[in-house]
Each structure stands twice: as structure tokens, then as C-alpha cells.
Scaffold this motif. Structure first.
Motif: not given
Ligand code: ADP
Ligand code: MG
Length: 708
Positions: A275-277, A280-282, A306-312, A347-349, A460-462
Motif C-alpha cells: 500500500f501507499e505509506l 505520518a509513516q513517511k 492502534v491500527g496506525s501501521g507501526k509494524t510497517m 509474508e511481506y518479505v 479506507g477504514r470505516t
Molecule cells: P499497529 O500500529 O496497531 O501496530 P498495524 O501495524 O498492525 O497497526 O497495522 C494495522 C493494519 O493496517 C495492518 O493490517 C496493516 O497492513 C495496515 N496498514 C498499515 N499501513 C498501511 C497503509 N499505509 N495503508 C493501508 N494499510 C496499512
């Protein structure tokens, strides 16, 4: 004029030095309130002031509206009740003709002899209503004729204890002491420590005057000025210290310099990133990138809801390490969560020729031996796992970056163990937390770290719809669950589990389970149940069953709180909502709304709710923004109670209030930063007093980034 360090300063002397207090009382002050020296006494500020000219009429009092001050005659005084219900009860009648009940459960004998029926008293305390009677429990009492008649109408009130009260060190005794102290002090005993230019620019009250005024204010305006000054001083000194620690650590702890972003990162970015970052992630990745390139060890806290995409962000930071020939690891607090990271990241890598491994306490024997070998010979690039990662027998070939997910679940010692996982330099450390804490708190609790914030959710989150229902509408709630399950979705039902009452709670959970089995009978419905008293493997198996979709309902106590990801779960019911804290509710709610479907959170509560519970529920219904929720939590509970800050010793303040003094704090940090940038060692003459004061009083303050 710098403080003269040859002569023992008067403020270092024991309080026993003052008139009217001998060694016995002095010891008591030390034991009860940690007041040992004159300096301690000086800085134990009043917690409120009484305006001696203002009294409530008893007839006008509305109960439950906080504390009131009344003046009236004590009409009756007698002991009532037996055993634990034994109490001293007095009746106070004022000029309005109405009466107020005064009740004491402790110190009955002493108090009974102390109060005199027929005398006029000034009483202060919160008024409640019992059986139609107004009453104050354990009021502060003072004989009206003994109330000081001097010009000061603002009487300071100090915190005290029963022991101190009995020995004459109640607030009246303390007032005498503080007067005695100011009789002894000379202006040069309280030199100004804030640089002159700041005093002028911020228009602060001089230190000596502010200290006097805060204890013995002549009027409200002066008191406000004194409080503002002392708040600033407190926050400024703390920020100076925290920033000094940061500068010092950065000067001392060198780190590996990640020179380049190379093939792995770029290949992942251009071919794998699904996905596109978000912006904030960038931004955060840039901040981390800059840190890693400095040659100084990184100690960065990443906050993101929660869900903000920290793992990425974590993963891409690890790729930076790999690109520079290092290994990376990420540690999570539970096996479920760690394994989830392992699966997701593998899976990602995929296809990038990166060797990802998983380690936890349950990996044993040959499997473990293999992992340990591959770690030390460098075959493993990324290691994911639980706290097993920090065991001394886990050795890396060349660990460059260590990430701790849900960092507040780990202790300082555990974090410190990561520091020694490489030599000569410690690995860079990235701490991640999904417990947003307000800016003011972050600046203080983590003031010596760098902090990054992801303040934007992926698109895209509801948004989750949150509604509040009271218990008697349970049936409707069950109906909503059935609707979701009929659509092929899954449901969480969360029950509270508090420690003092664990047995009862478990019982309640079992009863609820029976009820649910009845309402949601098999084979149509399958129910998983998970609670803290289960064996970890049984718990895991149940979680996995729910994750795979074999059960439609997950009944659980708060064990599901951390990071579990089941996107098909679209409804969460929280039972006894009033028993959960705000941040806990927020964490729980984050378990739904993980997929594209519309999601619901239903807060079930009893009908009767305290003001605070109502406020918590209202906040949850109104917003899903973790930072807003954290601000509300700070207002309701104060700092130090908030998740993620318990380990910080720097939050106990004398006068500043992090919920309300955010603006003063921002200025304090700003000015502290400015000073340390210009003169890191405080060598300039304008900082001489400041430096002397810091060296004397602030060295004990430990930062958060310290190692062991
Ligand atoms: P948390 O910050 O709670 O650890 P996660 O890293 O688990 O959140 O991310 C929550 C979900 O959002 C995951 O399914 C992840 O793949 C998805 N996600 C993360 N970054 C993006 C993004 N930039 N665009 C769309 N989906 C994303
Ligand atoms: Mg996470």
C-alpha cells in the motif's frame, strides 16, 4: 551571585532548627511527609487556601458539589454505633438555622475530648447527603475564635496526617512553622536561579518573593503570580535535567552508523510494499533514518494509535539495518502477538531472500538450537519473538536494531538487556507503543528520549460506531450480535476481571458462558472462551480457533487487549463498561474495525453510574482518536495513573499539573532546549545560579533512557 558552597546553607538544616519544633516533632514530619530539612519545608506548598471571609450558609448547601466552609455552633457531640460502625457524630447549626452533621470514624477518643459543645467552629469539607441529612465526614475543624485575625485572609492549608494533627502539627501548626522559617531566611538564602533575560521576557515573579507568597499570599492576584512562577520553575528545572541527560547520553553512547539505504529497502519499497505509506509513516521513517545515520545510538519512542501501521514502520527500519549488514529483532509481550508479527513479516518479505525466524519460550530442543546457531553465524536476518529474545543465551552475530513492541509491557531492566546484545556499540533501539499519551506527558515521562508520533490512520477504514446501552437492554444487544453473525462476521464479548475479585469475576464469566450457550446454541453458533486463569497453550488454541473462524463468538476477559488481529470480527460488546479505564476501553475497541466492514462497539453498563464513569463512556462514544482519549484520561485520573507512564518517577510534581499546564510546559521545554544548545555545560555567568541549583537538587532525577 553564585551560591556559596563553603558555608552550610541554612536551607540544608533540619526543621528541628526552627523555633517551636523539637527533635521528636521534626522526626515525625520526616516520617509522615518526608519533610526533613528547611528546604523540604519551604517546598511543601499549601494544597489549598481558605478565604477566611467567605462562609456558606448551611441552608443553601447543595450536597455532592465539593467542599464548603461553614461557621456555626457545635450543638451536640456523641459516639454512636458499635464495632466498625462506631463513630463520633456532631451537629453544627449556623445563623441560617439549618444544621449539618459532622462524622468521624477515626481518632474518636481524642477528638471527643478536643471539641467543645457550645463553641463556634469553622468547618471545611465535602458535603454529602445521607437519609436526607447533610453531612461532612472527617471535616477540618477550627475554633472560630482562634482563627487568626491578621491581615491575610488567605490561609494556607497543608496536607497533614492524623499523627501530625495530634502532635500539634496540623495546618495551624504548620502555618506557625512557615512563619518561623521566613523569619530566619534572608534574601540571599533564596537567590534567583532563572536567568535574568528569561525573568524579564516571561515576566516572572522573583524567586524569593514567589516562595513567600505561595505560603502567605496577601491576595489572589499575587498568589496567581507566585503559582505561575513556581510552576514554571518546576517544569523548567525538570526539562533542563531531562534534556541534559539526553545530550549526555548522545555524547557518550556512540552507535552504528547506517550509511546507506540500499537494495533491500529499495526493492521492498518498489516491489513489495502492498500500500501507499501514510504521510505520518513517511515522516516517522525519515526521522528514524536520520537517527540511524548519525553515528549515535538511537533511543526513539514511536507512539501511534492502534491500527496506525507501526509494524510497517518497524519492518522498514529493520530493512535499513539489513542493508547495512546488520541483523534486526523485534520483541513483543505475548506469544500470540509475536507470532502474528512473524507471520505477517514473513509474508511481506517473501521472495526477497531475507531469513526471518521466530523464537519464544515454547521453541525448545533442536528447533531452538538451530535458531541460536543461525543467529550467531548470521544466517538469520530478522528475529521475532517474545522476551525469550533478551535471555543471555540468545546471541547475535551483529545486531544493529532492536524494536520493542508494546513497550510499556516491559520493564526497564528488560529493555536494558537489549543494550548489551552487541559490541562495541549497543544496537539502536526503537520502542513502539499503542498507548497514546498526551504531549505534555510524553515530554515529561519520556523527556530524555526522542519521540515520534503517527497521528494518521491508513485510509479506507470505516470508523467504528460506538453506542452505550444499559443492562436492561441486553436482549437488543444479543440481537445485534446475531445480525453480525448472520452476515458471516464474528463477535467479541469482553468481561472485566479485576484482581481483588478474581474468583467472583470468574464465576460471573462462567455464568455468562452458560447464558450465552443458551442464547447462542450450537451447532449454529460456536463460542470460544479465554481468560487469564487458563493455561497459555489452551488460551492460544482458543484464540487460534477464533482467528481461523471456527467459532463466531469470543468471550474473554481483557487478555485479548494486546494486538490480536482478526479482521472479520466486526462487533465488540463490553460488559460492565464502568469497570474499565479509558485507555483500556480504547485498546479493547481497537480489536474491531480492522477490516473494511463497518464495525460496532457496544458499551454495556449498569444504569447508575458515577460522574467519572459517565464521562468515560461519553468520551468513548464521541471519539476514536486515541490522543483525545488520553487527554480525557489525564484530566480524569491525573498523570502517573496512565498506562505507559507508571515506570516514570518524574511525574510527581509539587505544583505543576500536566493536565492543565501544557502551555507553561511547552515554554519551559523550549527555553531549556535553547539554553542547552547555546551553552551545554552552563558555563556562562548568567547560568551560574541555575547550574549550582541543578547540581544540588536535580542530579537525583533519572531519565527514562538510562541503562539499568
Ligand atoms: P499497529 O500500529 O496497531 O501496530 P498495524 O501495524 O498492525 O497497526 O497495522 C494495522 C493494519 O493496517 C495492518 O493490517 C496493516 O497492513 C495496515 N496498514 C498499515 N499501513 C498501511 C497503509 N499505509 N495503508 C493501508 N494499510 C496499512
Ligand atoms: Mg501493533
Amino acid at each position: 551571585m553564585p551560591e556559596n558552597s563553603n558555608k552550610p546553607a541554612i536551607l540544608d538544616r533540619s526543621v528541628a532548627h526552627l523555633k517551636g519544633i523539637g527533635p521528636a516533632k521534626a522526626n515525625l514530619l520526616g516520617e509522615e511527609l518526608h519533610i526533613h530539612t528547611l528546604n523540604d519545608l519551604l517546598h511543601a506548598y499549601p494544597f489549598r487556601y481558605v478565604d477566611r471571609t467567605k462562609f456558606h450558609r448551611i441552608i443553601d448547601i447543595i450536597p455532592n458539589e465539593g467542599s464548603v466552609q461553614v461557621k456555626g455552633v457545635l450543638k451536640i457531640l456523641s459516639v454512636k454505633g458499635e464495632g466498625r460502625a462506631k463513630r463520633l457524630v456532631g451537629r453544627l447549626r449556623d445563623e441560617s438555622g439549618a444544621a449539618l452533621e459532622l462524622v468521624w470514624f477515626r481518632g474518636i477518643n481524642v477528638l471527643q475530648n478536643m471539641f467543645v459543645v457550645g463553641e463556634e467552629y469553622i468547618c471545611y469539607g465535602p458535603v454529602l447527603e445521607f437519609n436526607g441529612k447533610l453531612s461532612i465526614t472527617h471535616p477540618e475543624m477550627e475554633l472560630a475564635k482562634r482563627a487568626p485575625a491578621d491581615s491575610s485572609v488567605f490561609e494556607p492549608v497543608y496536607s497533614s496526617t492524623e499523627k501530625l494533627n495530634r502532635r500539634g502539627l496540623d495546618h495551624r501548626g504548620r502555618r506557625k512553622l512557615i512563619r518561623a522559617l521566613f523569619d530566619e531566611l534572608k534574601a540571599e538564602d533564596l537567590p534567583e536561579i532563572i536567568p535574568n533575560y528569561l525573568m524579564k521576557e516571561l515576566r516572572l515573579m522573583p524567586r524569593a518573593k514567589a516562595l513567600y507568597t505561595i505560603h502567605l499570599p496577601p491576595n489572589q492576584a499575587q498568589l496567581d503570580g507566585a503559582r505561575r512562577r513556581m510552576k514554571f520553575e518546576e517544569l523548567f528545572l525538570l526539562q533542563m535535567r531531562l534534556l541534559q541527560l539526553k545530550v549526555k547520553r548522545e555524547g557518550q553512547v556512540a552507535g552504528y552508523k547506517f550509511e546507506s539505504i540500499g537494495t533491500i529497502f529499495n526493492k521492498f519499497f518498489s516491489t513489495k510494499l502492498p500500500f501507499e505509506l501514510t504521510g505520518a509513516q513517511k515522516r516517522v521513517l525519515k526521522e528514524i533514518r536520520a537517527d540511524l545515520g548519525r553515528g549515535v545510538q538511537m533511543n526513539r519512542l514511536l507512539q501511534g494509535d492502534v491500527g496506525s501501521g507501526k509494524t510497517m514502520v518497524g519492518l522498514m527500519s529493520m530493512l535499513m539495518a539489513l542493508d547495512n549488514g546488520f541483523q534486526a529483532c523485534m520483541m513483543a509481550p505475548t506469544e500470540i502477538l509475536a507470532y502474528q508479527h512473524y507471520e505477517g513479516i514473513s509474508e511481506y518479505v517473501e521472495g526477497l531472500d531475507i531469513n526471518v525466524a521466530f523464537l519464544s519460550g515454547s521453541i525448545k530442543g533442536k528447533a531452538r538450537k538451530k535458531i541460536l546457531e543461525e543467529l550467531i553465524n548470521g544466517e538469520i536476518d530478522i528475529l521475532l519473538g517474545t522476551h525469550a529474545l533478551i535471555e543471555p543465551w540468545v546471541e547475535f552475530k551483529n545486531l544493529g536494531l532492536a524494536i520493542i513492541d508494546e513497550q510499556h509491557r516491559f520493564g526497564v531492566k528488560q529493555r536494558a538487556k537489549l543494550w548489551v546484545k552487541n559490541k562495541p556499540y549497543p544496537p539502536h533501539v526503537l520502542l513502539m507503543t499503542a498507548t497514546p499519551i498526551p504531549r505534555t506527558l510524553a515530554m515529561t515521562a519520556y523527556g530524555d528520549l526522542d519521540v515520534s508520533v503517527i497521528d494518521e490512520l491508513p485510509p479506507g477504514r470505516t470508523p467504528i460506531q460506538t453506542v452505550h446501552f444499559t443492562e436492561h437492554r441486553r436482549q437488543r444487544v444479543f440481537g445485534r450480535i446475531r445480525e453480525e453473525i448472520a452476515k458471516g462476521r464474528q463477535a467479541y464479548i469482553v468481561y472485566p476481571l479485576i484482581e481483588e475479585n478474581e474468583k467472583l469475576d470468574l464465576l460471573a464469566l462462567e455464568e455468562a458462558y452458560d447464558e450465552m450457550r443458551f442464547k447462542f446454541p450450537p451447532p449454529e453458533y460456536q463460542i470460544s472462551i479465554v481468560h487469564g486463569k487458563m493455561k497459555p497453550d489452551v488460551k492460544d488454541a482458543e484464540m487460534q480457533r477464533f482467528k481461523r473462524g471456527e467459532t463466531n463468538i469470543m468471550m474473554a476477559t481483557t487478555v485479548i487487549e494486546v494486538g490480536v488481529n482478526v479482521p472479520n470480527a466486526t462487533i465488540m460488546v463490553i460488559v460492565h463498561t464502568e469497570r474499565f479505564g479509558l485507555s483500556q476501553l480504547h485498546q479493547l475497541r481497537g480489536r474491531v474495525g480492522r477490516g473494511a466492514e463497518e464495525s460496532y462497539c457496544i458499551l454495556l453498563s449498569s444504569v447508575k453510574l458515577s460522574r467519572e464513569s459517565k464521562e468515560r463512556i461519553r468520551t468513548m462514544v464521541e471519539t476514536t482518536d486515541g490522543f483525545k482519549i488520553a487527554e480525557a484520561d489525564l484530566r480524569l485520573r491525573g498523570p502517573g495513573m496512565l498506562d505507559g507512564t507508571q515506570q516514570s518517577g518524574v511525574l510527581q510534581m509539587r505544583i505543576a499539573d500536566l493536565a492543565n499546564d501544557g502551555r507553561i510546559l511547552a515554554v519551559a521545554r523550549d527555553r531549556a532546549k535553547d539554553i542547552l544548545e547555546r551553552d551545554p555545560k552552563l558555563e556562562g555567568p548568567e547560568f551560574a545560579n541555575l547550574k549550582a541549583h541543578m547540581d544540588k537538587h536535580m542530579l537525583g532525577v533519572k531519565g527514562w533512557g538510562r541503562i539499568s
